[in-house]
Every structure is written in structure tokens, then in C-alpha cells.
Design a protein around this motif. Structure first.
Motif, PDB file in Angstrom:
ATOM      1  N   SER A 257       0.837  -1.196   0.000  1.00 23.49           N
ATOM      2  CA  SER A 257       0.000   0.000   0.000  1.00 23.49           C
ATOM      3  C   SER A 257       0.872   1.246   0.000  1.00 23.49           C
ATOM      4  O   SER A 257       2.050   1.200   0.377  1.00 23.49           O
ATOM      5  N   GLU A 258       0.275   2.356  -0.407  1.00 21.18           N
ATOM      6  CA  GLU A 258       0.990   3.630  -0.414  1.00 21.18           C
ATOM      7  C   GLU A 258       1.089   4.214   0.990  1.00 21.18           C
ATOM      8  O   GLU A 258       2.050   4.907   1.311  1.00 21.18           O
ATOM      9  N   GLU A 259       0.083   3.962   1.825  1.00 23.15           N
ATOM     10  CA  GLU A 259       0.060   4.517   3.176  1.00 23.15           C
ATOM     11  C   GLU A 259      -0.165   3.418   4.203  1.00 23.15           C
ATOM     12  O   GLU A 259      -0.747   2.372   3.895  1.00 23.15           O
ATOM     13  N   TYR A 260       0.282   3.699   5.415  1.00 26.31           N
ATOM     14  CA  TYR A 260       0.095   2.773   6.532  1.00 26.31           C
ATOM     15  C   TYR A 260      -0.503   3.536   7.710  1.00 26.31           C
ATOM     16  O   TYR A 260      -0.215   4.719   7.920  1.00 26.31           O
ATOM     17  N   ILE A 261      -1.335   2.852   8.485  1.00 26.41           N
ATOM     18  CA  ILE A 261      -1.907   3.447   9.686  1.00 26.41           C
ATOM     19  C   ILE A 261      -1.457   2.646  10.905  1.00 26.41           C
ATOM     20  O   ILE A 261      -0.935   1.530  10.780  1.00 26.41           O
TER      21      ILE A 261
END
Length: 398
Positions: A257-261
Motif C-alpha cells: 500500500s501507499e500509506e500505513y496506519i
């Protein structure tokens, strides 16, 4: 890119170090204004009227490429077109300039550039130098970004000797051709999978084999996610949970993914950790995004713009994934909304699927595995080529 300053015999020139391709020797290449080395032919471009929009042999270009083919032309020659508005400004992965050749029509959304005869500027080199140019500091407009002609004239590019320009363009041409070849191979493999699906189960749009139909919601749970508050840095800093957005669904098989949380974002919000083999459906999105599907190959969360069909032992994820891919237009066409057309969970749940027995669905898995292995090799090779091209573009043009 900096603007030029006057002072020496080469008016408005500054210099930048660049690596010489022939032997690694550093040389200083002059920076030149586009207005000094290019004829900007904007006064000749005009929007095409309905009376002239007759199908014909000549390409009709706009900001991002060919819009149509018509029966008239206004340009004839070798040109570089640079998006004025509507282009991919700020997007580092898609070009804002492209090369055209021959008879064509250009509308008022693309600047028209041609190297001056005495400029010693190679047109292919010019195209590459502008392809991913950062125009963010040059554009104006409150509601719509626009790159005006005055700003185009101020844009600067490095200008090595003509043989060096040609060498750079040849290197980038070669890499670009290899990238195009890999993309074509991937497309052929995708078409092969679709052909095998239709051979085994029939066309899901026509259902010529007469399978009974079942809605997705009758055999699977469909959920969505959320966007953690962007103002809470703890939801994003040092994130370890992949967080999928609609633009990433286009990849098909989703491995990253492009972002992580953060784990905190999972516990505090409506985000859910989705299992491997979850089918992702883009419910919102610009352009072609809405209606596209992907399949998770990692555990991940998602935002509220994605529908997630959870896996279970009642269906084969690969079967459902390719079923929905083949019905992209049908699913996309169910979008609702006045200001923005979107899908929703109810639409996804009520979408009909051919009720093929599970044991027959599972015969599709070995077919998929063989083709996906080949596709994975092509994708890895493509990624390496794209990284190489990006690195060279950075080296040559900064």
C-alpha cells in the motif's frame, strides 16, 4: 527548476552540473528558457467546433493525449505538447508533456512547442525534459490550475551539446520501449486469463451457459472502512497496517500500500483489518477508478471509498475477482449521485453473480496460478525498468 538570470554573453543562462553519459565525467550544462529555444505556437491552436468534428484520419489532441480523430488538421510537423490545464500537475508518475508527429489538431488545453531552428535543441530531448516537470510554482488559478504561456516561456531546462541530447533521448527511448513491451506482455496475460474464464464459465454479461444468479450479499459479507483523522498524527506515524485507497485497486493483486496506519487507528475508528483474499471494489473515484476490483494478498485496512467482499468457504475468491473484472462496465454503470456518481454497499451486495458450483469454481485456480506467476515476473521486471527510468530522469533533468 530555477529561473534564469541575465549577465553574461549567454543571456538568461545559469549552469548545472550533470553527469556525462559517455564516461562519468561531470560537465556543466547551461540552463535555458523555453521562450529562448522554442517557438510557442499557441496562437494557432483552436478548439474544434462541432461542424469540424467529423471522423477522419487526423488525431485531435488535448492536455493528456488524443481526444478524438477528425477530418481536418492545423499543424503538420514535429511538436511537443505541454498541458496547459487538466493535465497531471503534481502527479510524478504521469507525464504532462508528450511528443507528436505529422498532421494533427490541437485544442486550447495544450501548449504547442517546436525547437527554434538555431537552438541546437533535439525535440525528443525536449519532450523528456518536460515530461515530469514540476510546474507547481508556475501554475495559477483559484479553482482550476492553469499553466499560462508566460510561465511556459520562463520554464528552464538543461541544454547539453546536441550529440549528448540525442544520446540521452536514445537511452530513454530504449528504456521506454522495454517498459511498453512489458506492459503489453502483462496485458496479454490478463486477456488470456479472461479468455480462460469465459471458456470455463461463459461470459458473465451474457450468461450463455444459463447459470442461476445469486447476489453477492447472499453468500458473502460486504463491508467498508474509514479514514482516520488526518489531524491525529498518532494514527499515521510509524504506521504498520497497510491502508488501501481506491487508486491502488487498479493494481489487481494487491501486495502493498501507499500509506500505513497505526494499530491505534484500527481500535479508535471504523477501520477493519481485512483478511487475505478479500475482494476490493472501488466505489468512488475519478476517471476509470469507480467499479474497478482488486484482491488482497496481504492483510490490510481500507478507507470508506472501497467496498470489501470478505472471503469464506462458499465461493472461490479468484472466480469472483475475475467475474467482477469482466463486468466492470455493468458494475460501474450502477453508480448513483447528482454531483458525483458513486457506488455504495447496497449496490455491491445486490450485484448478481453466476452461481457456479464451488468445485467447478476451484478448477479455475491452477489456471490462474500459472498465468499469475508469469505475470508476476513481468511486473517485477517492469518495476525495475520504471525505477531505472525514474533515476535517469532525475539525473538528467533534476
Amino acid at each position: 527548476m530555477s529561473e534564469m538570470e541575465g549577465g553574461d554573453s549567454m543571456k538568461g543562462i545559469e549552469r548545472r552540473e550533470r553527469m556525462n553519459l559517455t564516461g562519468g565525467k561531470k560537465e556543466k550544462w547551461p540552463m535555458v528558457r523555453l521562450g529562448d529555444v522554442c517557438d510557442i505556437l499557441d496562437s494557432q491552436r483552436v478548439p474544434v467546433t462541432e461542424s469540424k468534428r467529423v471522423k477522419g484520419p487526423y488525431p485531435y489532441y488535448g492536455a493528456n493525449g488524443i481526444q478524438d480523430y477528425i477530418n481536418d488538421y492545423i499543424f503538420d510537423g514535429e511538436l511537443v505538447l505541454l498541458a496547459e490545464d487538466g493535465g497531471y500537475f503534481g502527479d510524478k508518475t504521469r507525464p504532462i508533456a508528450y511528443r507528436v508527429s505529422g498532421k494533427c489538431w490541437v485544442n486550447n488545453h495544450a501548449h504547442v512547442l517546436r525547437p527554434k531552428q538555431d537552438s541546437h535543441l533535439d525535440i525528443d530531448y525536449l519532450n523528456y525534459s518536460l515530461m515530469y516537470y514540476d510546474v507547481s510554482k508556475l501554475i495559477n488559478g483559484t479553482t482550476r490550475s492553469k499553466l499560462n504561456q508566460a510561465a511556459v516561456r520562463r520554464m528552464t531546462i538543461p541544454l547539453p551539446p546536441l550529440p549528448e541530447q540525442q544520446r540521452i533521448a536514445a537511452v530513454l527511448d530504449h528504456i521506454s520501449s522495454l517498459i511498453a513491451l512489458r506492459k503489453a506482455q502483462i496485458e496479454k496475460l490478463d486477456m488470456l486469463v479472461k479468455a480462460r474464464f469465459v471458456e470455463m464459465f461463459g461470459d458473465p454479461v451474457k450468461n450463455e451457459m444459463g447459470w442461476d444468479l445469486r447476489t453477492i450479499g447472499s453468500f458473502a459479507n460486504v463491508v467498508t472502512g474509514a479514514t482516520p483523522n488526518r489531524n491525529n498524527s498518532k494514527y499515521y506515524e510509524n504506521g504498520v497496517v497497510p491502508w488501501i485507497k481506491t487508486g491502488e485497486i487498479e493494481a489487481g493483486y494487491i501486495y502493498n500500500s501507499e500509506e500505513y496506519i497505526s494499530e491505534m487507528a484500527l481500535t479508535d475508528t471504523n477501520c477493519k483489518l481485512l483478511p487475505v483474499n478479500t475482494i476490493m471494489v472501488a466505489m468512488y473515484g475519478q476517471g476509470k477508478t469507480r467499479g474497478q476490483v482488486g484482491i488482497l494478498k496481504i492483510e490490510a485496512a481500507t478507507n470508506q471509498a472501497c467496498g470489501a467482499i470478505l472471503p469464506n468457504n462458499k465461493y472461490c475468491p479468484e472466480y469472483l475477482y475475475y467475474h467482477l473484472k469482466l463486468e466492470y462496465n455493468q458494475l460501474r454503470g450502477l453508480g448513483r449521485g447528482c454531483q458525483q456518481t458513486n457506488l455504495n454497499l447496497s449496490i455491491v451486495k445486490n450485484f448478481p453473480i453466476m452461481d457456479v458450483p464451488l468445485d467447478i469454481q476451484q478448477r479455475f485456480i491452477p489456471v490462474i496460478e500459472r498465468i499469475e506467476n508469469e505475470k508476476c515476473i513481468c511486473i517485477q521486471a517492469l518495476e525495475k525498468l520504471e525505477i531505472m527510468k525514474k533515476s535517469l530522469m532525475q539525473e538528467f533533468f533534476g
